[in-house]
Design a protein around this motif. Sequence first.
Motif, PDB file in Angstrom:
ATOM      1  N   GLN A   1      -3.900   6.069  21.092  1.00 39.86           N
ATOM      2  CA  GLN A   1      -2.698   6.585  20.399  1.00 39.86           C
ATOM      3  C   GLN A   1      -2.785   6.652  19.033  1.00 39.86           C
ATOM      4  OE1 GLN A   1      -3.252   3.634  21.918  1.00 39.86           O
ATOM      5  NE2 GLN A   1      -1.888   2.108  20.751  1.00 39.86           N
ATOM      6  N   GLN A   2      -3.849   6.342  18.403  1.00 39.37           N
ATOM      7  CA  GLN A   2      -3.796   6.569  17.051  1.00 39.37           C
ATOM      8  C   GLN A   2      -3.749   7.970  16.389  1.00 39.37           C
ATOM      9  OE1 GLN A   2      -7.538   6.341  14.700  1.00 39.37           O
ATOM     10  NE2 GLN A   2      -8.445   5.641  16.473  1.00 39.37           N
ATOM     11  N   HIS A   3      -2.932   8.346  15.316  1.00 39.30           N
ATOM     12  CA  HIS A   3      -2.932   9.272  14.570  1.00 39.30           C
ATOM     13  C   HIS A   3      -3.436   9.218  13.116  1.00 39.30           C
ATOM     14  CE1 HIS A   3       0.055  10.712  17.406  1.00 39.30           C
ATOM     15  NE2 HIS A   3       0.647   9.761  17.466  1.00 39.30           N
ATOM     16  N   GLN A   4      -4.129  10.179  12.686  1.00 34.37           N
ATOM     17  CA  GLN A   4      -4.815  10.236  11.309  1.00 34.37           C
ATOM     18  C   GLN A   4      -4.565  11.268  10.480  1.00 34.37           C
ATOM     19  OE1 GLN A   4      -9.239   9.677  11.591  1.00 34.37           O
ATOM     20  NE2 GLN A   4      -9.048   8.336  13.438  1.00 34.37           N
ATOM     21  N   ARG A   5      -4.376  10.933   9.355  1.00 28.98           N
ATOM     22  CA  ARG A   5      -4.026  12.087   8.252  1.00 28.98           C
ATOM     23  C   ARG A   5      -5.058  11.887   7.413  1.00 28.98           C
ATOM     24  NH1 ARG A   5      -1.571  14.089  12.019  1.00 28.98           N
ATOM     25  NH2 ARG A   5       0.563  13.956  12.247  1.00 28.98           N
ATOM     26  N   GLN A   6      -5.424  12.989   6.723  1.00 26.79           N
ATOM     27  CA  GLN A   6      -6.251  13.036   5.798  1.00 26.79           C
ATOM     28  C   GLN A   6      -5.561  13.751   4.545  1.00 26.79           C
ATOM     29  OE1 GLN A   6      -9.974  12.500   5.743  1.00 26.79           O
ATOM     30  NE2 GLN A   6      -9.577  12.901   3.524  1.00 26.79           N
ATOM     31  N   THR A   7      -5.684  12.952   3.456  1.00 31.60           N
ATOM     32  CA  THR A   7      -5.221  13.525   2.185  1.00 31.60           C
ATOM     33  C   THR A   7      -6.103  14.481   1.303  1.00 31.60           C
ATOM     34  OG1 THR A   7      -5.880  11.757   0.922  1.00 31.60           O
ATOM     35  CG2 THR A   7      -3.649  11.687   1.808  1.00 31.60           C
TER      36      THR A   7
ATOM     37  N   ASP B   1     -16.113   3.056   3.690  1.00 36.38           N
ATOM     38  CA  ASP B   1     -16.699   3.709   4.984  1.00 36.38           C
ATOM     39  C   ASP B   1     -15.419   3.443   6.016  1.00 36.38           C
ATOM     40  OD1 ASP B   1     -16.001   0.821   5.168  1.00 36.38           O
ATOM     41  OD2 ASP B   1     -17.927   0.336   6.180  1.00 36.38           O
ATOM     42  N   ALA B   2     -14.266   3.774   5.503  1.00 34.80           N
ATOM     43  CA  ALA B   2     -12.949   3.875   6.452  1.00 34.80           C
ATOM     44  C   ALA B   2     -13.225   4.851   7.381  1.00 34.80           C
ATOM     45  CB  ALA B   2     -11.827   4.207   5.650  1.00 34.80           C
ATOM     46  N   ALA B   3     -13.655   6.149   7.236  1.00 30.96           N
ATOM     47  CA  ALA B   3     -13.830   7.177   8.303  1.00 30.96           C
ATOM     48  C   ALA B   3     -14.789   6.717   9.439  1.00 30.96           C
ATOM     49  CB  ALA B   3     -14.389   8.314   7.433  1.00 30.96           C
ATOM     50  N   GLU B   4     -15.923   5.958   9.078  1.00 31.54           N
ATOM     51  CA  GLU B   4     -16.618   5.407  10.184  1.00 31.54           C
ATOM     52  C   GLU B   4     -15.971   4.221  11.004  1.00 31.54           C
ATOM     53  OE1 GLU B   4     -17.789   5.862   6.993  1.00 31.54           O
ATOM     54  OE2 GLU B   4     -18.962   7.659   7.069  1.00 31.54           O
ATOM     55  N   ALA B   5     -15.089   3.425  10.388  1.00 27.81           N
ATOM     56  CA  ALA B   5     -14.589   2.321  10.926  1.00 27.81           C
ATOM     57  C   ALA B   5     -13.467   2.880  11.960  1.00 27.81           C
ATOM     58  CB  ALA B   5     -13.974   1.270   9.814  1.00 27.81           C
ATOM     59  N   LEU B   6     -12.866   3.998  11.445  1.00 29.12           N
ATOM     60  CA  LEU B   6     -11.786   4.603  12.510  1.00 29.12           C
ATOM     61  C   LEU B   6     -12.410   5.421  13.250  1.00 29.12           C
ATOM     62  CD1 LEU B   6      -9.164   6.023   9.735  1.00 29.12           C
ATOM     63  CD2 LEU B   6      -9.084   4.037  11.069  1.00 29.12           C
TER      64      LEU B   6
ATOM     65  N   ALA C   1      -0.436   3.595  -2.862  1.00 30.36           N
ATOM     66  CA  ALA C   1       0.902   4.088  -3.005  1.00 30.36           C
ATOM     67  C   ALA C   1       1.302   5.387  -2.232  1.00 30.36           C
ATOM     68  CB  ALA C   1       1.807   3.980  -4.100  1.00 30.36           C
ATOM     69  N   SER C   2       0.343   6.427  -2.676  1.00 28.54           N
ATOM     70  CA  SER C   2       0.223   7.836  -2.145  1.00 28.54           C
ATOM     71  C   SER C   2      -0.086   7.718  -0.739  1.00 28.54           C
ATOM     72  CB  SER C   2      -0.503   8.823  -3.009  1.00 28.54           C
ATOM     73  OG  SER C   2      -0.575  10.084  -2.446  1.00 28.54           O
ATOM     74  N   ALA C   3      -1.247   7.141  -0.546  1.00 30.01           N
ATOM     75  CA  ALA C   3      -1.462   6.957   1.000  1.00 30.01           C
ATOM     76  C   ALA C   3      -0.303   6.401   1.785  1.00 30.01           C
ATOM     77  CB  ALA C   3      -2.811   6.096   1.057  1.00 30.01           C
ATOM     78  N   ARG C   4       0.232   5.427   1.303  1.00 32.62           N
ATOM     79  CA  ARG C   4       1.298   4.871   2.276  1.00 32.62           C
ATOM     80  C   ARG C   4       2.484   5.737   2.436  1.00 32.62           C
ATOM     81  NH1 ARG C   4       1.760  -1.127  -0.540  1.00 32.62           N
ATOM     82  NH2 ARG C   4       0.014  -2.088   0.766  1.00 32.62           N
ATOM     83  N   SER C   5       2.694   6.531   1.344  1.00 31.35           N
ATOM     84  CA  SER C   5       3.875   7.528   1.279  1.00 31.35           C
ATOM     85  C   SER C   5       3.446   8.660   2.171  1.00 31.35           C
ATOM     86  CB  SER C   5       4.248   7.892   0.191  1.00 31.35           C
ATOM     87  OG  SER C   5       4.698   6.991  -0.848  1.00 31.35           O
ATOM     88  N   THR C   6       2.060   9.071   2.328  1.00 29.68           N
ATOM     89  CA  THR C   6       1.966  10.127   3.119  1.00 29.68           C
ATOM     90  C   THR C   6       1.966   9.596   4.701  1.00 29.68           C
ATOM     91  OG1 THR C   6       0.078  10.902   1.731  1.00 29.68           O
ATOM     92  CG2 THR C   6       0.041  11.434   4.197  1.00 29.68           C
TER      93      THR C   6
ATOM     94  N   CYS D   1      -9.492   9.954   0.943  1.00 30.73           N
ATOM     95  CA  CYS D   1     -10.620  10.396   0.337  1.00 30.73           C
ATOM     96  C   CYS D   1     -11.663   9.276  -0.764  1.00 30.73           C
ATOM     97  CB  CYS D   1     -10.534  11.666  -0.686  1.00 30.73           C
ATOM     98  SG  CYS D   1      -9.880  12.867   0.139  1.00 30.73           S
ATOM     99  N   SER D   2     -11.212   8.097  -0.231  1.00 29.10           N
ATOM    100  CA  SER D   2     -11.790   6.789  -0.856  1.00 29.10           C
ATOM    101  C   SER D   2     -13.169   6.895  -0.498  1.00 29.10           C
ATOM    102  CB  SER D   2     -11.388   5.671  -0.594  1.00 29.10           C
ATOM    103  OG  SER D   2     -11.211   5.284   0.734  1.00 29.10           O
TER     104      SER D   2
END
Length: 53
Positions: A24-30, A10-15, A37-42, A6-7
């Motif tokens: 084979q990529q996996h995406q998660r949305q917080t 433009d990360a969503a557009e880049a992905l 740190a929270s994103a890495r832990s997720t 949720c930053s």
Amino acid sequence: MFVKDCSKDDAAEALAALAPRIPQQHQRQTRANKGLASARSTGLDRATGRYSE
């Protein structure tokens, strides 16, 4: 593993642009931006494999 945290960048557009080249990529949305740190832990909580332990 990509975690969209949720930053306000433009990360969503880049992905979306990378998706065809990395099928084979996996995406998660917080639910909220709680920082790096929270994103890495997720990502690590949901990752599987030899290098994620």
